[in-house]
Motif scaffolding. Structure first.
Motif, mmCIF file in Angstrom:
data_model
loop_
_atom_site.group_PDB
_atom_site.id
_atom_site.type_symbol
_atom_site.label_atom_id
_atom_site.label_comp_id
_atom_site.label_asym_id
_atom_site.label_seq_id
_atom_site.Cartn_x
_atom_site.Cartn_y
_atom_site.Cartn_z
ATOM 1 N N LEU A 44 0.830 -1.200 0.000
ATOM 2 C CA LEU A 44 0.000 0.000 0.000
ATOM 3 C C LEU A 44 0.864 1.250 0.000
ATOM 4 C CD1 LEU A 44 -2.829 1.118 0.042
ATOM 5 C CD2 LEU A 44 -2.859 0.894 2.519
ATOM 6 N N PHE A 163 -5.505 2.861 -2.314
ATOM 7 C CA PHE A 163 -6.356 1.702 -2.028
ATOM 8 C C PHE A 163 -7.022 1.204 -3.313
ATOM 9 C CE2 PHE A 163 -6.269 3.084 2.458
ATOM 10 C CZ PHE A 163 -6.077 1.854 3.062
ATOM 11 N N THR A 164 -7.492 2.128 -4.130
ATOM 12 C CA THR A 164 -8.186 1.747 -5.362
ATOM 13 C C THR A 164 -7.250 1.003 -6.303
ATOM 14 O OG1 THR A 164 -9.641 3.676 -5.154
ATOM 15 C CG2 THR A 164 -9.526 2.617 -7.300
#
Length: 260
Positions: A44, A163-164
């Motif tokens: 991330l 996140f997407t």
């Protein structure tokens, strides 16, 4: 009598092995979760790219912290798993006293009514450097206190982009983002947000009641839900063009005069 005692001993040992197997599987699940959370945190952080640059923000990282190490039973459970492995590899019929002590400690700490959701086993942290100051943000209150409303809004969008990307992976799909209160942001920041979303195949969708705002120009499709004059109870969808403010009209007229 000796045969009876021996059978009872074997039964007790088997019950102990069954219990130990279950506890060892429980330990393996939590150990793997601990490792996966750490791995996802690194992934991330790598996804927080610079496609949405924010003024004054020189560092932006996402860290997912595992809370498994903070659980009261975790260290005793790790020690138990080690002692259980040693017993299995020793070939001894009876376990050692150290093993029995660690088993008793774990059983005392683990209550049968304890339940753990995945969300309770991790903690999300945002690490920022804003204006030369390092910030660690763990909740929405800290985010609002650390930045202005507009900057906090954009910081969340920046991390949501990460996140997407992580969730979508290599899938060739477009994603729609419903975003509210976008009109409260400065125009140049909204423009940055649209550019970042366009480069990530994300389409912003929002209700925008002000037809005179320049922000409306950033939307590719603009529609108005209006009444049907012939049927008052019916609503129709109309494509609209944003209205120019008087200042924008004057500037446009002035530009046309200069061109001529």
């Amino acid at each position: 009598m000796l045969k009876l005692l021996e059978d009872q001993q074997q039964q007790l040992i088997q019950e102990g092995r069954n219990l130990s197997d279950d506890l060892d599987k429980f330990f393996t699940v939590f150990r793997d979760l601990n490792r996966r959370i750490s791995a996802q945190s690194r992934r991330l952080s790598e996804e927080v790219a610079d496609d949405l640059r924010l003024e004054g923000i020189t560092k932006a990282e996402v860290r997912i912290q595992s809370t498994i190490d903070e659980l009261g039973f975790w260290e005793p459970l790790k020690l138990f798993a080690q002692r259980y492995k040693e017993w299995r590899e020793s070939g001894q019929t009876l376990p050692s006293e150290d093993y029995l002590n660690t088993l008793a400690d774990v059983v005392d700490l683990l209550r049968s009514d304890q339940q753990y959701s995945f969300e309770s086993l991790l903690r999300l942290e945002l690490h920022l450097n804003e204006g030369g100051t390092d910030l660690v943000i763990k909740n929405d209150r800290q985010l609002l206190e650390s930045s202005s409303h507009g900057m906090a809004y954009l910081i969340l969008c920046k991390f949501l982009l990460a996140f997407t990307r992580l969730l979508r992976g290599d899938a060739e799909i477009a994603i729609h983002w419903p975003i509210d209160e976008i009109g409260t942001l400065a125009y140049h920041n909204v423009e940055k947000l649209f550019d970042a979303c366009d480069s990530n195949r994300i389409h912003i969708v929002g209700a925008f009641p002000n037809p005179e705002s320049d922000v409306l120009l950033l939307f590719a499709n603009r529609y108005l839900i209006d009444r049907d004059d012939t049927q008052p109870n019916k609503r129709v969808l109309k494509r609209i063009e944003p209205r120019l403010s008087r200042l924008a009209e004057r500037l446009q007229e002035r530009q046309q005069e200069v061109t001529v």
